[in-house]
Design an enzyme around this catalytic site. Structure first.
Site, mmCIF file in Angstrom:
data_model
loop_
_atom_site.group_PDB
_atom_site.id
_atom_site.type_symbol
_atom_site.label_atom_id
_atom_site.label_comp_id
_atom_site.label_asym_id
_atom_site.label_seq_id
_atom_site.Cartn_x
_atom_site.Cartn_y
_atom_site.Cartn_z
ATOM 1 N N LYS A 17 40.733 47.818 42.228
ATOM 2 C CA LYS A 17 39.566 48.698 42.322
ATOM 3 C C LYS A 17 38.805 48.477 43.632
ATOM 4 O O LYS A 17 38.024 49.344 44.049
ATOM 5 C CB LYS A 17 38.641 48.479 41.128
ATOM 6 C CG LYS A 17 39.195 48.999 39.794
ATOM 7 C CD LYS A 17 38.189 48.777 38.672
ATOM 8 C CE LYS A 17 38.609 49.472 37.380
ATOM 9 N NZ LYS A 17 39.681 48.742 36.653
ATOM 10 N N SER A 69 34.161 47.220 35.102
ATOM 11 C CA SER A 69 35.566 47.488 35.401
ATOM 12 C C SER A 69 36.081 48.675 34.597
ATOM 13 O O SER A 69 37.225 48.688 34.128
ATOM 14 C CB SER A 69 36.421 46.240 35.118
ATOM 15 O OG SER A 69 37.593 46.258 35.878
ATOM 16 N N SER A 124 42.590 44.728 37.927
ATOM 17 C CA SER A 124 41.428 45.504 38.388
ATOM 18 C C SER A 124 40.915 45.100 39.759
ATOM 19 O O SER A 124 40.005 45.751 40.281
ATOM 20 C CB SER A 124 40.292 45.397 37.369
ATOM 21 O OG SER A 124 40.571 46.187 36.231
#
Length: 398
Positions: free
Chosen positions: A105, A160, A102
């Site tokens: 991101k 997340s 993640s």
């Protein structure tokens, strides 16, 4: 008989004398250049920047005398960089391609935040929540519910939430379009190790990034006020499916101090991640005494699931302690924007320094050498004047 010479001859001799001095003065100035002192604080280095070591394997650092040793960490790759200058202070396998989880991101936010104002409201459709990978982290987006874009960004940064990423991606043209835009953004930032397949960071064949690229994304994110605000937020309220809301907390334990992880003083967030292929990953930034550092840690090989925070902590501590006592091993700046070495180039890095001294080094001319040069110029001018006088005398004796 007195031998004389005309005022024209005098003027000619003076002109030649001045021309000789002007020709020799740059050489005198060059001879007075002071040798740089690598260990002295305060000014720019006089020499050209050292070559980057970031494509070499293993740990790369350039320690000055008295600098602290780099901590022993188990991560497969890591980077410590100055967010202001972009200088990389130390790194380990900085360009090694690894699954980012993640932390990818960060690139998604860099790409999409500028085109989606937070005040926009959007009603979520069933199609927008399709294709979310099994086991994904979710913030709890519900189909048919209307959300503000700012709520969805809280879901991305704090929880997340892959469901929030899917909805935001749909607002910029869909999943594949978002991936293509992220790829273009990475290249524009000089991040060439990153290959985007799934914008939420979910494991996908061929999807990789690097400790270097993630540090680039983190540094760029801090320059975006919206990104910086979201990534530093500890908690927020998120709308539920019944018109009410519930609290969510940032999963970056180095920021929140949750689960027994001591919060890091001065931490300003960024993003953590985990997948079975990537292990634990983290991009963290902290500020101390007016200086901001960015650290990337990818997949520690020792300790529990919280080792990523402790290894980031030790690297941040080292980076602040080593300030001004190491030479950079590379830069987060794209190659085409870095200053070129040369006589008029700006200083390549602020931590390298130069000083002036009262006495020249033994092998440098200094003021004595300059005097010799000027004396030689004066002698040449005198010889020229004498020649003109003799010429005038011969003309008179004709």
């Amino acid at each position: 008989m007195t031998i004389g010479f005309s005022s024209r001859a005098t003027r000619s001799a003076c002109v030649l004398c001045v021309a000789g001095l002007l020709t020799l003065m740059p050489a005198a100035a060059a001879a007075r250049m002071v040798r740089p002192d690598p260990g002295a604080p305060g000014g720019p280095r006089a020499t050209a920047p050292q070559p980057s070591l970031l494509y070499r394997s293993g740990t790369q650092v350039r320690l000055r005398p008295g600098a602290p040793e780099v901590p022993d960490v188990s991560a497969l790759a890591w980077v410590v960089a100055d967010a202001g200058s972009g200088e990389v202070l130390a790194a380990h396998d900085a360009h090694r391609p690894l699954p980012p989880a993640s932390t990818l991101k960060t690139l998604f936010a860099l790409t999409v935040l500028p085109v989606l104002p937070g005040g926009i409201s959007h009603r979520v459709s069933t199609e927008e929540l399709s294709g979310i990978g099994p086991g994904s982290s979710l913030v709890g987006v519900v189909e048919g519910r209307t959300y503000r874009v700012s709520d969805l960004w809280n879901g991305v940064f704090l929880n997340s939430g892959n469901d929030a990423v899917h909805v935001l991606a749909s607002l910029v043209g869909g999943w594949d379009t978002a991936a293509a835009r992220m790829q273009a953004e990475a290249r524009a930032l000089g991040a060439r190790d990153t290959h985007v397949r799934s914008p939420d960071g979910y494991d996908a064949p061929g999807q990789v990034s690097s400790a270097y690229d993630l540090a680039v994304f983190g540094r760029a994110g801090l320059r975006n006020p919206d990104f910086a605000r979201y990534c530093a937020r500890i908690d927020a309220m998120f709308p539920d499916g019944d018109g009410d809301s519930y609290g969510i907390m940032n999963t970056n334990r180095l920021l929140t101090g949750a689960d027994g992880v001591e919060p890091y003083p001065g931490l300003i967030g960024i993003k953590n991640g985990y997948t079975s292929s990537a292990g634990n990953t983290l991009v963290a930034a902290a500020r101390r005494d007016g200086r901001t550092l960015v650290v990337t840690v990818m997949n520690p090989q020792e300790g529990d699931g919280y080792a990523v925070y402790e290894e980031a902590r030790s690297l941040l501590d080292w980076g602040f302690d080593a300030a001004g006592r190491v030479d950079p091993v590379g830069s987060l700046e794209p190659e085409d924007t870095r200053p070129r070495p040369g006589p008029h180039a700006p200083p390549a890095h602020a931590t390298a320094t130069a000083t002036t001294t009262a006495e020249p080094a033994p092998d440098e001319p200094g003021w004595q050498g300059t005097g010799a040069i000027l004396g030689t110029a004066g002698l040449g001018a005198g010889v020229m004047a004498l020649a003109l006088r003799l010429k005038a005398g011969r003309a008179e004796r004709g």
